[in-house]
Design a protein around this motif. Structure first.
Motif, PDB file in Angstrom:
ATOM      1  N   ASP A   1       0.933  -1.292  -0.016  1.00  0.00           N
ATOM      2  CA  ASP A   1      -0.044  -0.062  -0.169  1.00  0.00           C
ATOM      3  C   ASP A   1       0.884   1.119   0.007  1.00  0.00           C
ATOM      4  OD1 ASP A   1      -2.117   1.754   0.100  1.00  0.00           O
ATOM      5  OD2 ASP A   1      -2.246   1.320   2.275  1.00  0.00           O
ATOM      6  N   ALA A   2       0.821   1.852  -1.120  1.00  0.00           N
ATOM      7  CA  ALA A   2       1.859   3.061  -1.191  1.00  0.00           C
ATOM      8  C   ALA A   2       3.163   2.699  -1.193  1.00  0.00           C
ATOM      9  CB  ALA A   2       1.463   4.124  -0.456  1.00  0.00           C
ATOM     10  N   ASP A   3       3.901   3.274   0.093  1.00  0.00           N
ATOM     11  CA  ASP A   3       5.248   2.868   0.408  1.00  0.00           C
ATOM     12  C   ASP A   3       5.522   1.804   1.658  1.00  0.00           C
ATOM     13  OD1 ASP A   3       4.729   4.618   2.175  1.00  0.00           O
ATOM     14  OD2 ASP A   3       6.658   5.870   2.130  1.00  0.00           O
ATOM     15  N   MET A   4       4.238   1.188   2.033  1.00  0.00           N
ATOM     16  CA  MET A   4       4.305   0.236   2.947  1.00  0.00           C
ATOM     17  C   MET A   4       4.201  -1.259   2.677  1.00  0.00           C
ATOM     18  SD  MET A   4       4.892   2.217   5.432  1.00  0.00           S
ATOM     19  CE  MET A   4       4.410   1.217   6.971  1.00  0.00           C
ATOM     20  N   ILE A   5       4.801  -1.973   3.154  1.00  0.00           N
ATOM     21  CA  ILE A   5       4.735  -3.624   2.468  1.00  0.00           C
ATOM     22  C   ILE A   5       4.241  -4.150   4.064  1.00  0.00           C
ATOM     23  CG2 ILE A   5       5.916  -5.633   1.920  1.00  0.00           C
ATOM     24  CD1 ILE A   5       8.141  -3.758   0.989  1.00  0.00           C
TER      25      ILE A   5
ATOM     26  N   ASP B   1       3.040  -9.828  12.672  1.00  0.00           N
ATOM     27  CA  ASP B   1       2.400  -9.346  11.283  1.00  0.00           C
ATOM     28  C   ASP B   1       2.738  -7.625  11.540  1.00  0.00           C
ATOM     29  OD1 ASP B   1      -0.568 -10.873  12.194  1.00  0.00           O
ATOM     30  OD2 ASP B   1       0.838 -11.346  10.416  1.00  0.00           O
ATOM     31  N   LEU B   2       3.278  -7.060  10.508  1.00  0.00           N
ATOM     32  CA  LEU B   2       3.811  -5.821  10.411  1.00  0.00           C
ATOM     33  C   LEU B   2       3.523  -5.051   9.199  1.00  0.00           C
ATOM     34  CD1 LEU B   2       7.029  -5.716   8.955  1.00  0.00           C
ATOM     35  CD2 LEU B   2       7.187  -7.342  10.765  1.00  0.00           C
ATOM     36  N   LYS B   3       3.867  -3.699   9.305  1.00  0.00           N
ATOM     37  CA  LYS B   3       3.923  -2.998   8.057  1.00  0.00           C
ATOM     38  C   LYS B   3       5.235  -2.258   7.996  1.00  0.00           C
ATOM     39  CE  LYS B   3      -0.814  -1.826   7.583  1.00  0.00           C
ATOM     40  NZ  LYS B   3      -2.055  -0.973   7.500  1.00  0.00           N
ATOM     41  N   LEU B   4       6.073  -2.631   7.018  1.00  0.00           N
ATOM     42  CA  LEU B   4       7.391  -2.042   6.922  1.00  0.00           C
ATOM     43  C   LEU B   4       7.646  -1.196   5.547  1.00  0.00           C
ATOM     44  CD1 LEU B   4      10.530  -2.693   7.894  1.00  0.00           C
ATOM     45  CD2 LEU B   4      10.523  -4.235   6.193  1.00  0.00           C
ATOM     46  N   LYS B   5       8.132   0.114   6.005  1.00  0.00           N
ATOM     47  CA  LYS B   5       8.286   0.916   5.015  1.00  0.00           C
ATOM     48  C   LYS B   5       9.174   0.230   3.868  1.00  0.00           C
ATOM     49  CE  LYS B   5       9.757   5.656   4.039  1.00  0.00           C
ATOM     50  NZ  LYS B   5       8.445   6.173   3.643  1.00  0.00           N
TER      51      LYS B   5
ATOM     52  N   GLY C   1      14.849  -6.896   5.831  1.00  0.00           N
ATOM     53  CA  GLY C   1      14.687  -5.796   5.061  1.00  0.00           C
ATOM     54  C   GLY C   1      13.936  -6.134   3.825  1.00  0.00           C
ATOM     55  N   ALA C   2      13.125  -5.221   3.526  1.00  0.00           N
ATOM     56  CA  ALA C   2      12.132  -5.634   2.162  1.00  0.00           C
ATOM     57  C   ALA C   2      12.187  -4.477   1.198  1.00  0.00           C
ATOM     58  CB  ALA C   2      10.801  -5.852   2.550  1.00  0.00           C
ATOM     59  N   SER C   3      12.041  -4.712  -0.095  1.00  0.00           N
ATOM     60  CA  SER C   3      11.884  -3.730  -1.176  1.00  0.00           C
ATOM     61  C   SER C   3      11.150  -4.357  -2.223  1.00  0.00           C
ATOM     62  CB  SER C   3      13.568  -3.613  -1.627  1.00  0.00           C
ATOM     63  OG  SER C   3      13.427  -2.798  -2.774  1.00  0.00           O
ATOM     64  N   THR C   4      10.476  -3.329  -2.759  1.00  0.00           N
ATOM     65  CA  THR C   4       9.602  -3.791  -3.856  1.00  0.00           C
ATOM     66  C   THR C   4      10.621  -3.293  -5.227  1.00  0.00           C
ATOM     67  OG1 THR C   4       8.577  -1.492  -4.276  1.00  0.00           O
ATOM     68  CG2 THR C   4       7.448  -3.261  -3.013  1.00  0.00           C
TER      69      THR C   4
ATOM     70  N   GLN D   1      21.468   1.279   5.067  1.00  0.00           N
ATOM     71  CA  GLN D   1      21.509   1.500   6.757  1.00  0.00           C
ATOM     72  C   GLN D   1      20.813   2.909   6.753  1.00  0.00           C
ATOM     73  OE1 GLN D   1      21.701  -0.798   8.743  1.00  0.00           O
ATOM     74  NE2 GLN D   1      22.346  -1.973   6.924  1.00  0.00           N
ATOM     75  N   ALA D   2      20.817   4.004   5.951  1.00  0.00           N
ATOM     76  CA  ALA D   2      20.314   5.183   6.022  1.00  0.00           C
ATOM     77  C   ALA D   2      18.500   5.337   5.676  1.00  0.00           C
ATOM     78  CB  ALA D   2      20.855   6.025   4.807  1.00  0.00           C
ATOM     79  N   GLN D   3      18.242   3.997   4.986  1.00  0.00           N
ATOM     80  CA  GLN D   3      16.934   4.195   4.847  1.00  0.00           C
ATOM     81  C   GLN D   3      16.159   3.056   5.712  1.00  0.00           C
ATOM     82  OE1 GLN D   3      17.438   2.300   0.981  1.00  0.00           O
ATOM     83  NE2 GLN D   3      16.636   3.908  -0.090  1.00  0.00           N
ATOM     84  N   SER D   4      17.135   2.619   6.796  1.00  0.00           N
ATOM     85  CA  SER D   4      16.242   1.878   7.707  1.00  0.00           C
ATOM     86  C   SER D   4      15.352   2.553   8.685  1.00  0.00           C
ATOM     87  CB  SER D   4      17.341   1.206   8.820  1.00  0.00           C
ATOM     88  OG  SER D   4      18.283   0.424   8.365  1.00  0.00           O
ATOM     89  N   THR D   5      13.897   2.116   8.695  1.00  0.00           N
ATOM     90  CA  THR D   5      12.881   2.444   9.433  1.00  0.00           C
ATOM     91  C   THR D   5      12.260   1.767  10.475  1.00  0.00           C
ATOM     92  OG1 THR D   5      11.394   2.272   7.904  1.00  0.00           O
ATOM     93  CG2 THR D   5      12.593   4.304   7.926  1.00  0.00           C
ATOM     94  N   PRO D   6      11.733   2.059  11.652  1.00  0.00           N
ATOM     95  CA  PRO D   6      11.302   1.233  12.469  1.00  0.00           C
ATOM     96  C   PRO D   6       9.929   0.837  11.716  1.00  0.00           C
ATOM     97  CG  PRO D   6      11.436   3.398  13.537  1.00  0.00           C
ATOM     98  CD  PRO D   6      11.707   3.657  12.096  1.00  0.00           C
ATOM     99  N   ALA D   7       9.131  -0.276  12.064  1.00  0.00           N
ATOM    100  CA  ALA D   7       8.164  -1.010  11.711  1.00  0.00           C
ATOM    101  C   ALA D   7       7.010  -1.206  12.625  1.00  0.00           C
ATOM    102  CB  ALA D   7       8.440  -2.538  11.143  1.00  0.00           C
ATOM    103  N   GLU D   8       5.724  -1.165  12.066  1.00  0.00           N
ATOM    104  CA  GLU D   8       4.571  -1.401  12.845  1.00  0.00           C
ATOM    105  C   GLU D   8       4.618  -2.776  13.108  1.00  0.00           C
ATOM    106  OE1 GLU D   8       1.288   0.571  11.087  1.00  0.00           O
ATOM    107  OE2 GLU D   8       2.350   2.515  10.636  1.00  0.00           O
ATOM    108  N   ALA D   9       4.559  -3.279  13.948  1.00  0.00           N
ATOM    109  CA  ALA D   9       4.394  -4.679  14.426  1.00  0.00           C
ATOM    110  C   ALA D   9       3.412  -5.201  15.527  1.00  0.00           C
ATOM    111  CB  ALA D   9       5.762  -5.214  14.698  1.00  0.00           C
ATOM    112  N   THR D  10       2.738  -6.423  15.281  1.00  0.00           N
ATOM    113  CA  THR D  10       1.850  -7.089  16.269  1.00  0.00           C
ATOM    114  C   THR D  10       2.397  -8.587  16.386  1.00  0.00           C
ATOM    115  OG1 THR D  10      -0.103  -5.860  15.372  1.00  0.00           O
ATOM    116  CG2 THR D  10      -0.472  -7.740  16.812  1.00  0.00           C
TER     117      THR D  10
END
Length: 171
Positions: free
Chosen positions: A103-107, A124-128, A150-153, A160-169
């Motif tokens: 969804d947009a820039d989230m996986i 379950d998470l949403k990773l940028k 890490g994940a990328s489309t 490492q500069a692009q590392s961001t926290p994820a929303e996780a459950t």
């Protein structure tokens, strides 16, 4: 007789409703997701940080506080959104990663870590897109194994500069 018919109607509506919720997943099923896994051994042996970990040193020290970080494994692969990919990690661990939707820039994805056949963690998470999730644990040799996911489309490993926290459950 009418009561049974009413129950049957409810089931058909429920099946139809649940069936349409899966539609966004089917629409993104052809989208490729590249997954990158680094397994890091953290210990207090005062040997410093493996140079292959690059810019992760400061982040690892800030999160975990060990004196030594060594890269002990690197895996990568690609899968279609909606399909699971499995990685074999050091110490007999197995990591399943299933991208579920983009969804947009989230996986959105599900991650399951196994110790052999026994599940240890389900998340379950949403990773940028191009982001990285760092998971501490389990115990490994004289320290702890840290798993960087890490994940990328776009097919390029997250930097490492692009590392961001994820929303996780966690379940």
């Amino acid at each position: 007789m009418t009561l049974r018919h009413g129950r049957l109607t409810f089931l058909i509506i429920a099946i139809t409703t649940f069936g349409t919720q899966g539609l966004p997943y089917a629409q993104t099923a052809s989208k490729q997701v590249y997954v990158y896994i680094d397994s890091v051994m953290a210990a207090d042996t005062n040997e410093g940080t493996d140079p292959r970990l690059g810019g992760m040193d400061k982040k690892l020290r800030g999160l975990f506080g060990f004196s030594t970080y060594s890269l002990i494994g690197h895996n990568e692969g690609q899968t279609d959104c909606g399909k699971m990919i499995a990685f074999t990690l050091p110490g007999g661990k197995i990591l399943h990663v299933q991208p579920r939707a983009i969804d947009a820039d989230m996986i959105a994805m599900e991650i399951v870590l196994f110790d052999g056949t026994r599940p240890m963690m389900t998340t379950d998470l949403k990773l940028k897109n191009n982001g990285t999730l760092i998971v501490g644990g389990p115990r490994y040799e004289q320290g702890m194994m840290i798993i960087s996911i890490g994940a990328s489309t776009g097919g390029n490993p997250p930097t490492q500069a692009q590392s961001t926290p994820a929303e996780a459950t966690t379940r």
